[in-house]
Write an enzyme that holds these catalytic residues in place. Structure first.
Site, mmCIF file in Angstrom:
data_model
loop_
_atom_site.group_PDB
_atom_site.id
_atom_site.type_symbol
_atom_site.label_atom_id
_atom_site.label_comp_id
_atom_site.label_asym_id
_atom_site.label_seq_id
_atom_site.Cartn_x
_atom_site.Cartn_y
_atom_site.Cartn_z
ATOM 1 N N HIS A 102 -22.922 -14.295 -20.831
ATOM 2 C CA HIS A 102 -22.636 -15.711 -20.580
ATOM 3 C C HIS A 102 -23.898 -16.557 -20.506
ATOM 4 C CE1 HIS A 102 -18.322 -15.227 -19.823
ATOM 5 N NE2 HIS A 102 -18.656 -14.045 -19.336
ATOM 6 N N SER B 194 8.895 -41.130 -48.423
ATOM 7 C CA SER B 194 10.287 -40.686 -48.431
ATOM 8 C C SER B 194 11.009 -41.272 -47.229
ATOM 9 C CB SER B 194 10.365 -39.162 -48.422
ATOM 10 O OG SER B 194 9.652 -38.628 -47.310
#
Length: 1091
Positions: free
Chosen positions: A518, A779
């Site tokens: 980390h 559409s």
């Protein structure tokens, strides 16, 4: 960025790849030198070398690190005959899973296994069983790196441009060329010199030996410049060292081979060699130059300068770009080789570096890191994505710390969320991800169908984090998450579940994964940005790689409802069906606030106001693992209309160019309420261009469910020419948009040709044309002034062919009358005559559609007269339909249909059951009449005109459901299914059997490696007939891992073919995907895998 002129000379891809563009370049002519070797010397040398050079056929089974999945050719050569060692390039051995074979000059083919690939330099080793070569006499090629010199005449022996054996001549021109830079996001060698010669090598020659007249390898061919004949060779000093370690490891092993450890150190920094003239401009002091020149070998022209430092690496914060290296541990170093030797021998130790920075001397202490510790040897495969720790190679390219969760291939789940390749995952479900173990831990807590936020970073926009929503696959499109770990002893990557269940509780537990470090977080300031929603085309599909216009143009803004983050219980997102007064008041307040905030514009038409609560935007994703029925894209957008809405079920209709197949993930966003929920495909009409999608109204909460309303369908009376209609749809930001238009043609017959890769195309349909619309990507619906639906304004897909080899996908929009939709809707609501389907927890009988499987087209009566149509029939047809004045003709019958051997191309259909017919709806009405009859008559009495002769025919009809394709098998990386209607419409099915149609194939699979591509049927497996999927499944279950299989295929053009394929159950198990109507889920079952 990489030099576009330089490329890996490597592999000749088995798929067609476009070459890099050439540009002007500066070439250094090799110096003239007297040739000391005679033609006879070269003949003797080549006679010894050629038998030891092999053609390598490699298949990268997964994308990994800098390499993509794929199959290719390359070259290698034997450097140790007794131990069975072949030398080639790193980009041939691959950093990830690879399956490979070596073919000797006498066409003996043997399996080979990777034993080492250098983390930095472009070389690696394969191993093989020396006893497997039975018919060839050959000797190993000795390595002589010390023999390389400027002016040396050389020969490059290898598989150049796909040729079995190619011998190219050249002369070494340089020994100190900078390492070529191929790609900004791919593999590049560094911290070494390269050699250069004008030998003109091309693809397939990677790994070729560069030999002298004595038959010794003086260098390893690696790359070339596409704009000229220049080739780049890797020096062999570090290769000799690695080979020595490898030989000692093999000699020390007694029974089973063991993984070899070759010490490699790193400071995670890149040096470049610069001349003294440039280093002086960097601030090098004259006294330092004098010391260096005196301590260096004669002819030294420069020094090593720091080019880049990887963040969070050993040299980070100590060294920076532009630093001039003077001494290491008190010794003057100006060559890459000496520096690397010192670092490789000092892993875990501290080295003292003396540098000059801008003319100021500095001394720094740096720890030598084990290079193998930052070289990924495992990856996670989830939903087709490949994720592994960020390698040193890519960390150097992207300037990120090593070890972060790196996306080598986004697969399906991440692609669906818009996460690109090369992304770095930073957060999932609001939990920090610093390494792969963190990601597996988060995934183990998520259930199918969960939607969670994901943050990622990209090297192309490195200073900002991007946030997207990731949806965990609800259906079993892919295997559960799996963890692959490299095993250098076997040359394979061992696989095991990444997440397992323990006990009866079913709680997930993550497998052991190397712990995170980390302390390697990047030190960057970041800003959040909105969704980066992109669409890309599918690769390895059914032969059509074009992008659908909805996926590229009709983007929308996603609007999320925070109230949906809770757990659904008892059909409600609020956790219970009973509510307190406070909760009810809150709901009413939300509803009132939303209604007031989203009022339509004052100038909105009445039709727009009426239809807006029924408009819905569809976003559809198709998993690549099950791209069935020739679907031509992976991502679609389109607007639909809600036609049924109750407390238990909602139904929306949309065109099949938006929802093309049932094996897809559908998300619905509503214009009337800000919520996005999943939908399920419940009906795909077998002929007409529409699909029905079900959704769960309770998923949007009471507030949303009360706002949404179904549109009113008005099938009668039919639209006429000159009628006024309102074209209403949704814009990209979910705003209702409308315009008034005039019907110009209410009965335009479609004539869409078949695509190169057959896919759904609308046939036997009449559509509505308008005078004006909003373009080909808009559409929606056609309504009257009161907002009642007269037609669906849907998208149609077509392919324009410019030549036999050139075509382009296009789309257009037309009106689809709602009469056929209303009939199917009524049967779904009241119960159909077909198998039941689970919809929102309730089983509902679905309708069956009776059709005549014949493709028809209209011909004007004026032209029909010339084909022999009598005046009497012309009068009858004109009286029947004075508007159309046409007759239907047969274009073709679907192969395998009941009409196939009865009707012929060009037949005129005059009457059905003695009733004249002039349009497609007349045929459909006759088919519906059969279903209403009391007797089980499935035949139509057709009156036809064939070549001027009138005749009566009894033609059978077929019943089809609306499920689409519901079963597929993945074998050796090719997906097979029953031939879908678009294939059958071509009019051909193999006589040997037609139930196993190859619809797509996957990169890096045996199907890719051996050429089992799409658009063909598999009719035999090892001599066994495979007329259907059941027979095919039984035949493949008997095949073992590594077994060669003889396949007989028939192409769409009718051409038979026999090929052999080597089954690989380790990386490509055989599995089946089925739709289960009892659970409304797609299930994935393993048919054959390694035990």
């Amino acid at each position: 960025m990489g030099d576009p002129l330089e490329r890996l000379g490597s592999e000749a891809s088995m798929a067609t790849e476009s070459g890099m563009k050439s540009d002007l370049c500066l070439e250094i002519d090799p110096p003239l030198s007297e040739t000391v070797a005679t033609a006879e010397d070269w003949r003797r040398a080549l006679s010894k070398v050629v038998p030891a050079v092999v053609v390598l056929r490699t298949t990268a089974c997964r994308a990994f690190d800098t390499e993509s999945a794929g199959a290719s050719y390359a070259t290698g050569f034997v450097v140790d005959k007794r131990r069975g060692i072949i030398l080639t390039n790193r980009h041939v051995v691959k950093p990830g899973p690879v399956v490979a074979e070596a073919m000797f000059v006498n066409r003996e083919e043997i399996p080979i296994y990777p034993v080492y690939r250098d983390p930095v330099h472009d070389f690696g080793f394969f191993s093989y069983d020396p006893g497997a070569v039975q018919f060839l006499s050959y000797e190993e090629i000795p390595l002589a790196p010390e023999a390389a010199s400027v002016g040396l005449e050389i020969r490059v022996v290898g598989n150049d441009s796909g040729e079995k054996v190619s011998i190219l001549a050249g002369t070494l021109a340089r020994l100190d060329r900078d390492a070529p830079h191929y790609k900004k996001d791919g593999y590049n060698d560094f911290n070494t010199f390269y050699m250069q010669a004008a030998s003109g090598t091309k693809g397939g020659s990677s790994g070729s030996p560069v030999i002298d007249w004595q038959g010794r390898a003086v260098a390893l061919n690696a790359g070339s410049k596409s704009s000229s004949a220049s080739a780049f060779f890797l020096p062999l000093q570090r290769v000799v060292r690695a080979l020595s370690f490898l030989q000692k490891s093999i000699d020390s092993s007694t029974d089973k081979p063991k993984a070899v450890h070759i010490p490699r150190g790193t400071l995670q920094m890149t040096f470049i060699h610069k001349g003294f003239d440039e280093i002086r401009r960097l601030g090098l002091r004259s006294e330092t130059e004098q010391v260096v020149r005196h301590a260096s070998p004669p002819g030294e022209t420069g020094m090593l300068v720091v080019d880049s430092v990887v963040p969070s690496g050993p040299a980070d914060k100590h060294l920076e770009a532009g630093d001039v290296l003077v001494r290491v541990n008190g010794t003057v170093l100006t060559q890459f080789l000496n520096l690397e030797s010192l670092i490789d021998d000092g892993v875990g130790q501290i080295v003292e570096l003396e540098i000059e920075r801008g003319g100021h001397p500095l001394s720094v202490s740096v720890s030598v890191q084990d290079l193998h510790s930052i070289t990924p040897d495992h990856f996670l495969e989830v939903s087709g994505a490949v994720i592994h720790p960020l390698s040193y190679q890519q960390a150097r390219n992207f300037r990120f710390p090593c070890g972060l969760a790196y996306v080598a291939d986004p697969g399906y789940m991440l692609f669906r969320a818009g996460v690109p390749r090369h992304a770095i995952i930073k957060k999932v479900a609001n939990e920090d991800i610093s390494c792969l173990a963190d990601l597996v831990s988060v995934l183990s807590k998520l259930s199918r169908g969960a939607r969670v936020p994901l943050e990622y970073m990209s090297h192309t926009d490195r200073h900002r984090k991007k946030s997207v929503l990731v949806t965990i696959d609800r259906h079993e499109w892919y295997a559960p998450p799996q963890l692959y770990t490299r095993n250098d002893s076997s040359g394979l990557w061992d696989v095991k579940p990444a997440i397992e269940s323990i006990g009866n509780s079913g709680l997930p537990i993550s497998q052991h994964i190397p712990l995170c470090h980390h302390d390697t977080e990047p030190m960057y300031e970041v800003n959040l940005r909105g969704v980066n929603d992109t669409a890309s085309t599918m690769e390895a599909s059914s032969g059509d790689g074009s992008q659908n216009d909805f996926g590229s143009e009709a983007k929308k803004q996603r609007v999320e409802d925070d109230s949906l983050d809770g757990t659904v219980a008892n059909g409600s997102v609020y956790g219970s069906e009973s509510k307190s007064d406070d909760a009810m008041a809150t709901d009413n307040t939300v509803l009132r606030d939303y209604e007031g905030a989203t009022a339509l514009p004052a100038n909105a038409s009445l039709a727009e106001r009426a239809i807006e609560p029924a408009l819905v935007m569809f976003e559809v994703h198709v998993p690549p693992s099950c791209s069935l029925d020739g679907v031509h894209s992976q991502h679609f957008f389109g607007t639909g209309v809600i036609i049924y809405h109750s407390s238990s079920m909602g139904l929306a209709v949309v065109d099949k160019n938006t929802v093309a197949i049932s094996a897809s993930d559908v998300m619905l966003s509503f214009a009337a309420f800000p919520v996005e929920i999943p939908g399920e495909v419940v009906f795909l009409h077998p002929v007409h261009n529409y699909a029905l999608i079900a959704y769960n109204p309770s998923a949007m909460g009471p507030a949303g469910a009360s706002v949404i309303r179904a549109a009113e369908l008005l099938p009668e009376p039919a639209l006429q020419r000159g009628d006024s209609v309102y074209l209403v749809g949704l814009s990209r930001n979910l705003q209702a948009t409308s315009r008034k238009s005039i019907v110009t043609n209410p009965c335009a017959a479609l004539n869409i040709g078949s695509a190169d890769s057959p896919r759904y195309r609308a046939t036997n349909m009449e559509v509505i044309e308008l005078d004006t619309d909003f373009g080909s990507s808009f559409s929606g619906a056609l309504t009257d002034e009161q907002g009642r639906i007269r037609a669906i304004w849907g998208s149609f897909s077509t392919q324009i062919k410019y030549s036999s080899t050139s075509s382009e996908d296009h789309q257009f929009v037309r009106g689809i009358p709602v009469s056929a939709i209303s009939q199917v809707l009524e049967k779904i609501i009241n119960g159909g005559n077909g198998p039941a389907l689970l919809i929102n927890g309730v089983k509902r009988p679905m309708p069956l559609v009776r059709i005549l499987e014949v493709e028809l087209y209209p011909t004007l009566l004026s032209k029909a007269r010339s084909f022999g149509l009598s005046d009497d029939w012309i009068q009858i047809l004109v009286k029947k339909d004075p508007v159309r004045r046409q007759v239907l003709r047969v274009k073709g019958c679907l192969a395998g249909s009941k009409a196939e051997n009865l009707l012929e191309q060009g037949d005129m259909v005059l009457a059905v059951n003695k009733m004249p017919v002039t349009c497609f709806s007349d045929i459909e009405a006759a088919c519906r009449t059969l279903d209403k009859g009391s007797h089980n008559d499935e035949n139509l009495n057709l009156t036809i005109l064939r070549q001027g002769r009138e005749m009566e025919l009894i033609v059978g009809t077929d019943k089809r459901d609306g499920n689409g394709t519901t079963r597929a098998i993945n074998w050796c990386g090719c997906v097979v299914q029953d031939p879908h209607p678009a294939v059958r419409a071509l009019g051909f099915l193999p006589e040997e059997g037609h139930g196993v149609y190859v619809t797509r194939w996957c990169h890096g699979s045996p199907a890719h490696r051996y050429g089992l591509y799409a658009l063909q049927w598999i009719v035999e497996v090892n001599g066994k007939k495979t007329p259907d999927l059941n027979a095919f499944a039984d035949a493949t279950k008997e095949l073992e891992h590594g077994q060669f299989v003889r396949i007989r295929t028939v192409h769409l053009n009718g051409k038979p073919r026999v090929l052999t394929l080597k089954q690989d159950l380790h990386y490509w198990p055989t599995w089946e995907l089925r739709f289960d109507p009892d659970t409304a889920l797609w299930r994935r079952d393993i048919l054959k895998a390694l035990k």
